[in-house]
Every structure is written in C-alpha cells, then in structure tokens.
Design an enzyme around this catalytic site. Structure first.
Site, PDB file in Angstrom:
ATOM      1  CG  HIS A 128       2.283  -0.221   0.395  1.00 23.59           C
ATOM      2  ND1 HIS A 128       1.257  -0.525  -0.463  1.00 23.59           N
ATOM      3  CD2 HIS A 128       3.051  -1.340   0.474  1.00 23.59           C
ATOM      4  CE1 HIS A 128       1.387  -1.775  -0.885  1.00 23.59           C
ATOM      5  NE2 HIS A 128       2.476  -2.290  -0.334  1.00 23.59           N
ATOM      6  CG  ASP A 205      -0.735   1.554   5.754  1.00 23.54           C
ATOM      7  OD1 ASP A 205      -0.745   0.527   6.460  1.00 23.54           O
ATOM      8  OD2 ASP A 205      -0.297   1.580   4.593  1.00 23.54           O
ATOM      9  CD  GLN A 208       5.203  -3.707   6.831  1.00 24.93           C
ATOM     10  OE1 GLN A 208       5.815  -4.355   7.663  1.00 24.93           O
ATOM     11  NE2 GLN A 208       4.840  -4.224   5.669  1.00 24.93           N
ATOM     12  CE  LYS A 231       1.570  -6.207   4.649  1.00 25.23           C
ATOM     13  NZ  LYS A 231       2.647  -6.619   3.761  1.00 25.23           N
ATOM     14  CB  CYS A 369       4.291  -1.437  -2.989  1.00 25.40           C
ATOM     15  SG  CYS A 369       4.011  -3.030  -3.724  1.00 25.40           S
TER      16      CYS A 369
HETATM   17  N1  PMP Z   1       0.659  -0.533   3.670  1.00 25.00           N
HETATM   18  C1  PMP Z   1       1.873  -0.955   4.015  1.00 25.00           C
HETATM   19  C2  PMP Z   1       2.760  -0.040   4.818  1.00 25.00           C
HETATM   20  C3  PMP Z   1       2.301  -2.226   3.645  1.00 25.00           C
HETATM   21  O1  PMP Z   1       3.509  -2.645   3.992  1.00 25.00           O
HETATM   22  C4  PMP Z   1       1.425  -3.053   2.897  1.00 25.00           C
HETATM   23  C5  PMP Z   1       1.855  -4.425   2.439  1.00 25.00           C
HETATM   24  N2  PMP Z   1       3.162  -4.518   1.998  1.00 25.00           N
HETATM   25  C6  PMP Z   1       0.163  -2.572   2.581  1.00 25.00           C
HETATM   26  C7  PMP Z   1      -0.185  -1.308   2.980  1.00 25.00           C
HETATM   27  C8  PMP Z   1      -0.809  -3.389   1.818  1.00 25.00           C
HETATM   28  O2  PMP Z   1      -1.187  -4.513   2.570  1.00 25.00           O
HETATM   29  P1  PMP Z   1      -2.067  -5.661   1.936  1.00 25.00           P
HETATM   30  O3  PMP Z   1      -1.404  -6.037   0.647  1.00 25.00           O
HETATM   31  O4  PMP Z   1      -2.037  -6.749   2.950  1.00 25.00           O
HETATM   32  O5  PMP Z   1      -3.429  -5.110   1.713  1.00 25.00           O
END
Ligand code: PMP
Length: 411
Positions: A128, A205, A208, A231, A369
């Site tokens: 991401h 990270d 997910q 999430k 993203c």
């Molecule tokens: N890493 C991953 C794999 C994600 O899916 C996301 C959110 N789509 C993020 C980071 C960022 O998370 P947040 O916007 O809640 O900070």
C-alpha cells in the site's frame, strides 16, 4: 489453508452490525468493501455513546474520578492488545491514529536514529502507498535508498530473490502481512527468519491481516507490526504500533508535546518511558477504549473460526466469478485472505462499481493505493470484493447474479 465447518451463528452475528440492515435502493446493503473499512458491532457503537455520554474526561493528567476511569479503561486496552497479538510487554504497544501513522512513526524515528547515507530499505512491490511513501520521504532526508522487492504473476513475493536483496546496507525490510489489493498472505515468518539471519529488522504492515488471521508477534518474531482500529471492527482514528522494546527504547520521540515528557525546562527536557514517549498530546482514548471492545468481540468469536469461514467464502466467490467469461482475477496465490480483485474485459472498474452500487452492492474500485502493483500488471485498477465473517454465500450469489446483469448491460 484447511477449512473447518462454520459453527457460529451467522444470523446472530449479522444482527450485531446495525448497518447491515441499511437499505439504500431496494434491499439491505451487501457490503464487500471490508478492506477499506469494516462495519462496527453494536458494542463498539454503544461504548462510544457510553463514554461520551457519561464518562468523558482527559486521561493521565487529573486525579478526579472520571479521569481515573478513562485512564484505567485506556490502559487496560493496552493490555487487551498485548494479549491479542501476544506481545511480550504492554509498553511495546503504542497507540497511534492508524497504520499510516504507525509506519510514519517508524520511518521518522527509526530512520533518524539508524539510517545513514547510502543505506537501503527493502520494500515489497505488494505494498500500500502508506508502506512506500514514508520510506521514500525518509530516504530523501537520510540520503538513503528504497529498494523494491519484486513479486511474481500470482501476486506473491519473489522469495528466491530475497537473500540477494539483503546486504550490509539494508537497514529494514518492510512488507505487508496480507496485500490489500490482491489478498495474498505473505510468508512473513519466513521473511523475518531470513532477514534476522543477517541481523536486519522487519516491519510488518498488518492492516489487512489483523482482522483475518491470528497474529502472534512473538511467534513471527516481528520487530514492528502496525494495524488500524477501523479495519478490525473498531473506530476510525485509532491504531497500533507494536515494536520490540529494544527498538522502541533506542528510538527518539517522533512528536513532542504533553504526556511524552518526564521533565521540561528550557535547558533540558527528558522524555517519558515507553510507551508514552511515542504518545504526545491528548490520546484518542475513547476510540481506543471502543477498539478494546471490538477486539474482545472478535476474540470471542475466535480468529481461527473467522479465518476458516472467510476462506470458505473466498473459495465460493472465486469459483463463481471464474464462470463469468471476461472476468480476470488478479492475485492467484494459494494463500489468500477473503479478497478477490478482478477486471471485466476492458471495462473501467469504476463503471462496474457504480453499476453494482445500484444493486445495493458496495465494492472498491481503482488502484487500492497500490499503484506500483497495478503497474506490474499493466492495469490502472481492479474491482475488489473484500469479505468479512458477517458476509454470506447468499450475498455472494446475489453479487454474482448482479455482476452478470451488469456485464451483459456493458456488452
Ligand atoms: N496498509 C494496508 C495494507 C492497507 O490496506 C491500508 C488501508 N487501506 C493501510 C496500510 C493504511 O491504513 P490507514 O489508512 O488505516 O492508516
């Protein structure tokens, strides 16, 4: 992944999530955008109401009753998170605003302390943007370099390349546990083992993964593990950074302000011990308290149970989608969370998403993203259906039937 029959009461679970009854056009919402954010069980909503209605008071600072109540509740969530991810110590749990802030914290603080000119940060191609851009910003500041770790056509990391990508300049390896764009479950335990053979720490990270898999940071031996509350069925604006004591102790504060200091003078300021060293300013304590309830809620159902039910949903959805001529699924690893990313012929994903919305179906469309990952496949984006344990096979049937109608309209 082995599948066990689902033994939880899906109707009861759905009843816990009031939003699932929402009717925008004709029928209750079919929510397949859980990768973007998950819905909230009543207990989380009630906790927010309860604290704002009857208990709200700033934490850590005052001696009065309500402040003590909120401080106690906030700090007990630290214990809940510690147990949930099996951290060794409570002070290894830092509350942040979410995964993005957790990663930026490490990029800034670890970066300023440990990364010097010419060093490298290895970042996977499956990331991401929030696990790419903070490293690029840091690399610019430190005159270091972000090195990309490639994936294969199935959306799996090229493990055969890992050893060769790690060298004496590599200061950190960054990868997700589960890809948001494809659903791939990465072999983080093995990556960490290989990196540690060369004394290189690893940041995972977990945005997910935390809601789909049982995470044990000690078993993984992760140096850093980041996730977002929203999430995992909790509120927005709250998240967690887990960091091993030895790193967090050695890292300088990321932000300055109240609560993160021991003593302040114009001559010399000293900082609070962990974890408060990294929690400057008024913490998002009420959202943290509600996050604790979200964790208790899913812990009661059990992540093994959740993972096995969601895996059934994944296999069921993929099997049906494959029967539609012109659907191409991206992310074909055998190890996947319940996410299916696909395109239909050369239709723009957002056209599909808009038409599905008219059938009361919420999916995410676009690059998720993850533009470098999309560039690998030579596409601008996909339609992503990301499922949760409150989804059902009946919803998948309805989704597939609706998608077939949409596809024939577009043909
Ligand atoms: N890493 C991953 C794999 C994600 O899916 C996301 C959110 N789509 C993020 C980071 C960022 O998370 P947040 O916007 O809640 O900070």
């Amino acid at each position: 992944m082995t599948t066990k029959p689902c033994t939880f009461d899906i109707e009861q679970i759905r009843a816990d999530f009031p939003i699932l009854k929402t009717v925008k056009y004709k029928r209750p919402l079919v929510y397949f955008d859980n990768g973007a954010t998950t819905q909230k069980p009543q207990i989380v909503i009630d906790t927010l109401m309860e604290y704002y209605s009857t208990k709200n008071s700033n934490i850590h600072r005052a001696v009065h009753y309500m402040s003590q109540v909120c401080t106690h509740s906030y700090e007990s969530v630290r214990k809940t998170v510690k147990q949930f991810i099996n951290a060794a110590y409570e002070h290894e749990i830092v509350f942040t605003s979410g995964t993005t802030e957790s990663i930026n914290l490490v990029a800034n603080s670890f970066g300023s302390r440990f990364v010097v000119e010419g060093d490298e940060i290895l970042v996977s191609q499956l990331e991401h943007h929030s696990n790419i851009v903070p490293w690029q910003l840091m690399a610019e500041r430190q005159n270091a370099k972000v090195v990309m770790w490639p994936m294969n056509d199935k959306g799996e990391l090229r493990m055969d390349l890992l050893d060769g990508l790690l060298n004496e300049k590599t200061k950190l390896v960054c990868l997700n546990h589960v890809s948001n764009a494809l659903g791939t479950i990465n072999p983080v335990e093995e990556v960490i083992r290989i990196a540690h053979q060369k004394n290189i720490p690893v940041l995972v990270d977990g945005a997910q993964a935390i809601q789909h898999l049982k995470v044990d940071v000690q078993a993984l031996d992760a140096d850093f593990y980041a996730f977002s509350g929203h999430k995992i069925y909790g509120p927005t604006g709250i998240g967690v950074l887990y960091g091993k004591s030895k790193w967090l102790e050695a890292m300088p504060p990321y932000k300055g302000g109240g609560d993160m200091v021991k003593k302040v003078s114009f001559e010399k300021t000293t900082y609070a011990d962990l974890p408060l060293k990294f929690e400057a300013g008024t913490a998002n304590y009420i959202d943290a308290i509600a996050l604790g309830e979200a964790i208790n809620y899913i812990d009661k159902i059990g992540l093994e149970q959740i993972a096995s039910y969601e895996h059934e949903l994944l296999l069921y959805a993929e099997k049906q989608l494959k029967t539609i001529d012109g659907v191409r699924i991206f992310g074909t690893s055998d190890h996947k969370a319940a996410t299916v990313s696909f395109t239909y012929k050369n239709t723009h994903p957002s056209d599909l998403g808009e038409m599905l919305d008219k059938f009361d179906i919420a999916v995410r469309t676009g690059s998720h993203c993850a533009q470098p990952l999309m560039a690998y496949f030579g596409i601008g984006g996909t339609v992503r259906m990301s499922m949760s344990f409150y989804n059902t096979k009946e919803e998948i049937d309805y989704f597939v039937a609706s998608l077939k109608k949409v596809c024939s309209m577009l043909d």
